[in-house]
Design an enzyme around this catalytic site. Structure first.
Site, PDB file in Angstrom:
ATOM      1  N   LYS A 288       0.859  -1.193   0.000  1.00  0.00           N
ATOM      2  CA  LYS A 288       0.000   0.000   0.000  1.00  0.00           C
ATOM      3  C   LYS A 288       0.887   1.231   0.000  1.00  0.00           C
ATOM      4  O   LYS A 288       2.028   1.177   0.466  1.00  0.00           O
ATOM      5  CB  LYS A 288      -0.870   0.024   1.266  1.00  0.00           C
ATOM      6  CG  LYS A 288      -2.135   0.827   1.104  1.00  0.00           C
ATOM      7  CD  LYS A 288      -3.146   0.051   0.271  1.00  0.00           C
ATOM      8  CE  LYS A 288      -4.502   0.703   0.256  1.00  0.00           C
ATOM      9  NZ  LYS A 288      -5.532  -0.263  -0.141  1.00  0.00           N
TER      10      LYS A 288
HETATM   11  N1  GLU Z   1      -7.171  -0.034  -3.232  1.00  0.00           N
HETATM   12  C1  GLU Z   1      -7.933  -1.186  -3.551  1.00  0.00           C
HETATM   13  C2  GLU Z   1      -8.034  -2.107  -2.350  1.00  0.00           C
HETATM   14  O1  GLU Z   1      -7.925  -1.683  -1.216  1.00  0.00           O
HETATM   15  C3  GLU Z   1      -7.472  -1.879  -4.831  1.00  0.00           C
HETATM   16  C4  GLU Z   1      -6.041  -2.321  -4.851  1.00  0.00           C
HETATM   17  C5  GLU Z   1      -5.588  -2.820  -6.222  1.00  0.00           C
HETATM   18  O2  GLU Z   1      -6.384  -2.867  -7.137  1.00  0.00           O
HETATM   19  O3  GLU Z   1      -4.405  -3.134  -6.336  1.00  0.00           O
HETATM   20  O4  GLU Z   1      -8.286  -3.271  -2.489  1.00  0.00           O
END
Ligand code: GLU
Length: 425
Positions: free
Chosen positions: A112
């Site tokens: 993240k």
């Molecule tokens: N931000 C989204 C999540 O929390 C998507 C992450 C992604 O597609 O890599 O799952």
């Protein structure tokens, strides 16, 4: 989002993620060292960087990128722009990505990123400069086969286009696979923007069918958050005939006991400042706290962490919570809700639709072979229902709640793969 009780601000999401992990891992027979290893992020990067603002001032911003785990493949996870971002939040979100990807059987680890900023107070040009500089600062950490960012709160397809362009400029050729959630005209996938919200409703629909609710119009749904997730959860629920009685965003909640006209809401937000709900006329204004405690059947928290805590868990009247957000419910609230018979479809399952279609986008891009939206949605449904079945099976096997079952399933996969790969050197 300043959505909830003050107490929520003091809850550390990383501590929540670790508590959930400790609860689940206790059911597994993994070597002690592997249990310990999976508690930590693999690597973390903090960057402080200057951005020129429109008034020519230079402002220093802080950002992060955390790789929690890469055992199953490249790490994957979104980038969040919000004033509340901090390292522990990014660590928690990265860890949840590891479990989420493993749970839906994607060949990815978890990561993240985040930047402390208020995207709603910045111009488009400032956001572009911030994004390009942040992308350059984390350049060492991201790559199409190493770590692949995507949108999260406060970022969107345009943000991904800027990151892709910045990375491609430094490489000297286009690298669409560096991010997912891109606009379709630069290699994005059909159905990606809607995927997380769609997945929330696929999970909701599945539980309701299994529990014998076969008349969607009689099921009252309240959705907290009207961003990347909540907007499409409300839209898809409405398409399936569910009665969406309340929605909310930072500007507050909007309630209509007879059901909101979601198409009308979408027309309104299409033209409103920052696409927010403020002033929406065809509903009764309520607070976000009131929305959570509303008399409804299904509550879909699709905003941010720590919304359902020991302070308000007893007020919840829904019999089903489907977590579109990451980490909206604290472990103390989990216990209260469990005692009260409220079923929770946990975040790592309920909101896994986004990363699932991110994976489809990445695969399509690497093969330069693109699917139509029907194919994307069919595959999304297949992946989520399979994971759903596996969680139900684990739940029966261990006699635990659905969150613990989902975490057990995911941790078992990552732990097992760690063991199979062996410890280097
Ligand atoms: N931000 C989204 C999540 O929390 C998507 C992450 C992604 O597609 O890599 O799952």
């Amino acid at each position: 989002m300043g959505l909830q009780a003050k107490a929520a601000e003091h809850i550390n999401p990383y501590e929540v993620a670790l508590q959930q992990y400790d609860r689940a891992v206790a059911y597994l027979d993994l070597p002690k060292g592997i249990v310990e290893f999976l508690r930590y992020p693999k690597r973390e990067l903090t960057v402080n960087f200057p951005v020129r603002l429109d008034n020519d001032d230079i402002k220093v911003f802080t950002g992060y990128r955390v790789h929690h785990n890469t055992v199953l493949g490249p790490s994957k996870g979104g980038i969040r722009y919000a004033p509340s971002v901090d390292l522990d939040e990014v660590r928690a979100l990265a860890m949840w990505m590891t479990w989420k990807c493993a749970l839906v059987n994607l060949p990815y680890g978890g990561a993240k990123g985040g930047v402390i900023c208020d995207p709603y107070q910045m111009s488009e040009a400032e956001l572009e400069r911030l994004t390009r500089r942040y992308a350059t600062e984390i350049n060492l950490f991201i790559s199409p086969h190493g770590d692949i960012p995507a949108p999260d709160m406060g970022t969107n397809a345009q943000t991904m286009a800027w990151i892709m362009d910045t990375y491609s400029m430094t490489m000297g050729y286009s690298v669409p696979a560096i991010v997912t959630g891109k606009p379709i005209n630069v290699g994005g996938s059909q159905g990606r923007t809607e995927a997380t919200g769609r997945g929330v409703v696929i999970c909701m629909d599945e539980v309701l069918h299994r529990r014998g609710y076969n008349r969607p119009a009689d099921v009252r749904v309240a959705v907290q958050g009207f961003g990347n997730v909540g907007t499409y959860a409300a839209k898809h629920a409405d398409e399936l005939g569910y009665c969406v009685i309340a929605i909310s965003d930072v500007t507050g909640g909007y309630y209509n006991p007879k059901g909101l006209d979601i198409d009308d809401v979408l027309h309104y937000t299409a033209d409103s400042p920052h696409h927010q709900l403020a002033g929406y006329p065809h509903a009764e204004p309520i607070t976000n706290a009131e929305l959570l405690a509303l008399g409804c059947d299904v509550l879909a928290p699709c905003a941010l962490e720590n919304q359902i805590t020991e302070e308000n868990a007893r007020d919840i009247k829904a019999f089903l919570i489907v977590e579109g957000a990451n980490g909206p419910t604290t472990p103390e609230a989990d216990d209260i809700l469990f005692e009260n018979g409220v079923q929770i479809v946990p975040d790592i399952l309920a909101n896994a639709g986004g990363v699932t279609v991110s994976y489809f986008e990445w695969v399509q891009g690497l093969q330069s072979f693109f699917w139509d939206v029907e194919e994307v949605n069919r595959q999304l449904q297949r992946v989520l229902i399979k994971a759903f079945d596996e969680v139900y099976r684990t739940q029966t096997q261990f006699g635990v709640d659905m969150r613990t079952a989902a975490q057990i399933t995911a941790i078992q996969r990552v732990g097992g793969a760690t063991h199979t790969r062996g410890i280097y050197p």
